[in-house]
Design a protein around this motif. Structure first.
Motif, PDB file in Angstrom:
ATOM      1  N   ASN A  74       0.857  -1.178   0.000  1.00  0.00           N
ATOM      2  CA  ASN A  74       0.000   0.000   0.000  1.00  0.00           C
ATOM      3  C   ASN A  74       0.896   1.232   0.000  1.00  0.00           C
ATOM      4  OD1 ASN A  74       0.814   0.366   2.803  1.00  0.00           O
ATOM      5  ND2 ASN A  74      -0.728  -1.182   3.338  1.00  0.00           N
ATOM      6  N   ALA A  75       0.326   2.386   0.289  1.00  0.00           N
ATOM      7  CA  ALA A  75       1.089   3.630   0.221  1.00  0.00           C
ATOM      8  C   ALA A  75       2.230   3.698   1.226  1.00  0.00           C
ATOM      9  CB  ALA A  75       0.158   4.824   0.426  1.00  0.00           C
ATOM     10  N   MET A  76       2.147   2.946   2.319  1.00  0.00           N
ATOM     11  CA  MET A  76       3.136   3.054   3.375  1.00  0.00           C
ATOM     12  C   MET A  76       4.022   1.822   3.536  1.00  0.00           C
ATOM     13  SD  MET A  76       2.567   6.083   4.314  1.00  0.00           S
ATOM     14  CE  MET A  76       3.611   6.178   5.763  1.00  0.00           C
ATOM     15  N   THR A  77       3.473   0.643   3.334  1.00  0.00           N
ATOM     16  CA  THR A  77       4.185  -0.592   3.662  1.00  0.00           C
ATOM     17  C   THR A  77       4.549  -1.373   2.416  1.00  0.00           C
ATOM     18  OG1 THR A  77       2.918  -0.726   5.720  1.00  0.00           O
ATOM     19  CG2 THR A  77       4.122  -2.698   5.040  1.00  0.00           C
ATOM     20  N   GLY A  78       5.778  -1.894   2.394  1.00  0.00           N
ATOM     21  CA  GLY A  78       6.211  -2.688   1.258  1.00  0.00           C
ATOM     22  C   GLY A  78       7.506  -3.418   1.530  1.00  0.00           C
ATOM     23  N   TRP A  79       7.919  -4.202   0.541  1.00  0.00           N
ATOM     24  CA  TRP A  79       9.111  -5.034   0.626  1.00  0.00           C
ATOM     25  C   TRP A  79      10.009  -4.749  -0.568  1.00  0.00           C
ATOM     26  CZ3 TRP A  79       8.846  -8.277   4.936  1.00  0.00           C
ATOM     27  CH2 TRP A  79       7.577  -8.472   5.475  1.00  0.00           C
ATOM     28  N   ALA A  80      11.299  -4.947  -0.394  1.00  0.00           N
ATOM     29  CA  ALA A  80      12.243  -4.776  -1.495  1.00  0.00           C
ATOM     30  C   ALA A  80      13.357  -5.803  -1.364  1.00  0.00           C
ATOM     31  CB  ALA A  80      12.825  -3.360  -1.499  1.00  0.00           C
ATOM     32  N   LEU A  81      13.919  -6.174  -2.488  1.00  0.00           N
ATOM     33  CA  LEU A  81      15.034  -7.108  -2.533  1.00  0.00           C
ATOM     34  C   LEU A  81      16.251  -6.431  -3.139  1.00  0.00           C
ATOM     35  CD1 LEU A  81      13.295 -10.376  -3.802  1.00  0.00           C
ATOM     36  CD2 LEU A  81      14.476 -10.129  -1.610  1.00  0.00           C
ATOM     37  N   SER A  82      17.386  -6.659  -2.514  1.00  0.00           N
ATOM     38  CA  SER A  82      18.671  -6.341  -3.124  1.00  0.00           C
ATOM     39  C   SER A  82      19.467  -7.635  -3.117  1.00  0.00           C
ATOM     40  CB  SER A  82      19.394  -5.234  -2.347  1.00  0.00           C
ATOM     41  OG  SER A  82      19.720  -5.670  -1.044  1.00  0.00           O
ATOM     42  N   GLN A  83      20.689  -7.593  -3.599  1.00  0.00           N
ATOM     43  CA  GLN A  83      21.474  -8.815  -3.654  1.00  0.00           C
ATOM     44  C   GLN A  83      21.723  -9.356  -2.251  1.00  0.00           C
ATOM     45  OE1 GLN A  83      21.803  -9.565  -6.696  1.00  0.00           O
ATOM     46  NE2 GLN A  83      23.171 -11.300  -6.835  1.00  0.00           N
ATOM     47  N   GLY A  84      21.054 -10.472  -1.924  1.00  0.00           N
ATOM     48  CA  GLY A  84      21.263 -11.108  -0.637  1.00  0.00           C
ATOM     49  C   GLY A  84      20.569 -10.453   0.537  1.00  0.00           C
ATOM     50  N   SER A  85      19.650  -9.507   0.294  1.00  0.00           N
ATOM     51  CA  SER A  85      18.977  -8.816   1.392  1.00  0.00           C
ATOM     52  C   SER A  85      17.494  -8.642   1.106  1.00  0.00           C
ATOM     53  CB  SER A  85      19.598  -7.433   1.639  1.00  0.00           C
ATOM     54  OG  SER A  85      20.950  -7.532   2.024  1.00  0.00           O
ATOM     55  N   LEU A  86      16.698  -8.717   2.177  1.00  0.00           N
ATOM     56  CA  LEU A  86      15.278  -8.420   2.122  1.00  0.00           C
ATOM     57  C   LEU A  86      15.024  -7.207   3.007  1.00  0.00           C
ATOM     58  CD1 LEU A  86      12.327  -9.137   1.361  1.00  0.00           C
ATOM     59  CD2 LEU A  86      12.276 -10.546   3.433  1.00  0.00           C
ATOM     60  N   LEU A  87      14.340  -6.201   2.468  1.00  0.00           N
ATOM     61  CA  LEU A  87      14.108  -4.943   3.166  1.00  0.00           C
ATOM     62  C   LEU A  87      12.608  -4.705   3.308  1.00  0.00           C
ATOM     63  CD1 LEU A  87      16.634  -2.826   1.062  1.00  0.00           C
ATOM     64  CD2 LEU A  87      17.116  -4.229   3.079  1.00  0.00           C
ATOM     65  N   ARG A  88      12.239  -3.940   4.343  1.00  0.00           N
ATOM     66  CA  ARG A  88      10.827  -3.629   4.590  1.00  0.00           C
ATOM     67  C   ARG A  88      10.697  -2.168   5.006  1.00  0.00           C
ATOM     68  NH1 ARG A  88       7.150  -4.135   9.202  1.00  0.00           N
ATOM     69  NH2 ARG A  88       5.035  -4.632   8.478  1.00  0.00           N
TER      70      ARG A  88
END
Length: 399
Positions: A74-88
């Motif tokens: 949604n507008a505030m919450t999400g996930w992202a991937l980089s090499q070898g990492s998961l971000l929130r």
């Protein structure tokens, strides 16, 4: 006061348990992860064979780089991937927390399926490994559960992971690519990822099972409900490459897709991408016509559970002399979507029957992904960096 008191008492209890050897406490170092010793494809339990708590950390300024994908809920919450990492993120991408499961190698490539703000499944591919680890969190990455899939003797690399609800999921494992063919295997879970079973496979040197194709490069596996699934990609043959299953991925058949008038599909000139379903009946199938001059992108629509697909208005690169940069898109709902050809943005508000051009204030030459949650608010990964727009793609600011 109550919170501080509770933490103090909890800490004393933990210390006593550790000193007396009671309980089931394990070292929390990355080298001492709790991992399942048995293949999840043979595990019939309804609980994950392994679990761990994660010590998350907020990224420092400038640490948000080399991103490979973003998935805003949604507008505030999400996930992202980089090499070898998961971000929130919980503030629209202004800041991010590293919630990577312990033990993941920093160079691993990740694939995820996000269900909501708290629940996702993620796989980090391991180099030259005959096992696949599927991680799940239901609390935003604070605690992780994991299950193993044994792919012996093959080195498995997950290229697609899809859950259409909290219980049923599928993944596509790629084993080998050679001369226009790709060895793959489809796995399914019916217990939220705690155990997995093989539904179909196509392996070089072996007879393909259940009509799963060996020929072609596969790029996506998506299910619209518990029964109906779609396998996308391209091949060096003619036609638009699309396979479907109506029995949870056990048997597969090729679909016939009509080519828009004036377009050709010779020798791998067309690529299908995983469809997006708004409900079990309605959805869109992204199709890229790379062999055209200029190249074109078309959303095919279905209103009959995918039994038939109808092309909508193509999006074409404006200038024939411009180099091909690839298409990227973000589907907001059944009527609104953005498409980019690496030069401009194009927006539709009528289900892809027409598009309006949007000229951004930055270059999209190295665009990797678009992700919009509304007509105004969106994010883009450009050359590994994260950008945000709040005016429908006209103005972008780097985060």
């Amino acid at each position: 006061m109550h919170c501080k008191y509770y933490r103090l008492v909890s800490g004393i209890i933990v210390l006593i348990l550790m000193l007396t050897g009671c309980g089931n406490w394990q070292p929390t170092g990355a080298d001492n992860n709790l991992t399942s010793q048995s293949s999840a494809s043979l595990n019939g339990n309804n609980t994950f064979p392994s679990s761990q708590k994660n010590m998350s950390s907020t990224l420092s300024l400038g640490a948000l780089s080399n991103l490979t994908s973003i998935h805003m809920i949604n507008a505030m919450t999400g996930w992202a991937l980089s090499q070898g990492s998961l971000l929130r993120t919980i503030n629209g991408g202004v800041s991010w927390t590293n919630v990577t499961p312990k033990g993941v190698v920093s160079t691993s490539e990740g694939t995820l399926s996000a269900y909501d703000a708290q629940t996702i499944w993620v796989v980090f591919n391991k180099e030259s490994s005959t096992s696949i680890t599927v991680y799940r969190t239901t609390d935003g990455g604070q605690k992780w559960e994991s299950a193993e899939i044994n792919t012996t003797p093959w080195y498995g690399r997950v290229t697609s992971l899809d859950f259409f609800d909290l219980t049923h999921g599928w993944l596509l494992a790629s084993y080998d690519v050679s001369m226009g063919v790709e060895s793959v295997e489809v796995f399914q879970t019916n217990d939220s990822g705690a155990s997995w079973k093989s539904n179909a496979s196509a392996i070089i040197g072996q007879k393909p099972s259940n009509a799963l194709p060996l020929a072609g490069s596969k790029n996506g596996l998506v299910f619209s409900n518990q029964k109906n699934g779609w396998l996308t990609g391209f091949s060096h043959g003619d036609g638009i490459w699309l396979y479907s299953s109506s029995d949870e991925g056990r048997t597969w058949s090729q679909k016939t897709i009509v080519t828009p008038k004036g377009y050709h599909t010779d020798g791998g000139a067309v690529s299908t991408e995983p469809p997006h379903f708004f409900n079990q009946k309605e959805g869109v199938l992204p199709v890229e016509f790379r062999g055209e001059k200029p190249p074109a992108f078309v959303f095919y629509r279905t209103e009959d559970w995918g039994l038939s697909w109808t092309p909508t208005t193509p999006v074409q690169t404006a200038n024939k002399s411009q180099e091909y940069r690839g298409f990227h898109w973000s589907i907001i709902d059944s009527t609104h979507a953005f498409v980019s050809d690496g030069y401009q943005l194009y927006f539709t508000s009528d289900g892809s029957h027409s598009f309006v051009s949007v000229t951004p204030n930055i270059s999209l030459a190295k665009l990797q992904q678009l992700d919009f949650t509304s007509e105004k608010l969106g994010w883009a990964i450009i050359d590994g960096g994260l950008w945000r727009t709040m005016d429908g793609g006209h103005t972008w600011v780097q985060i």
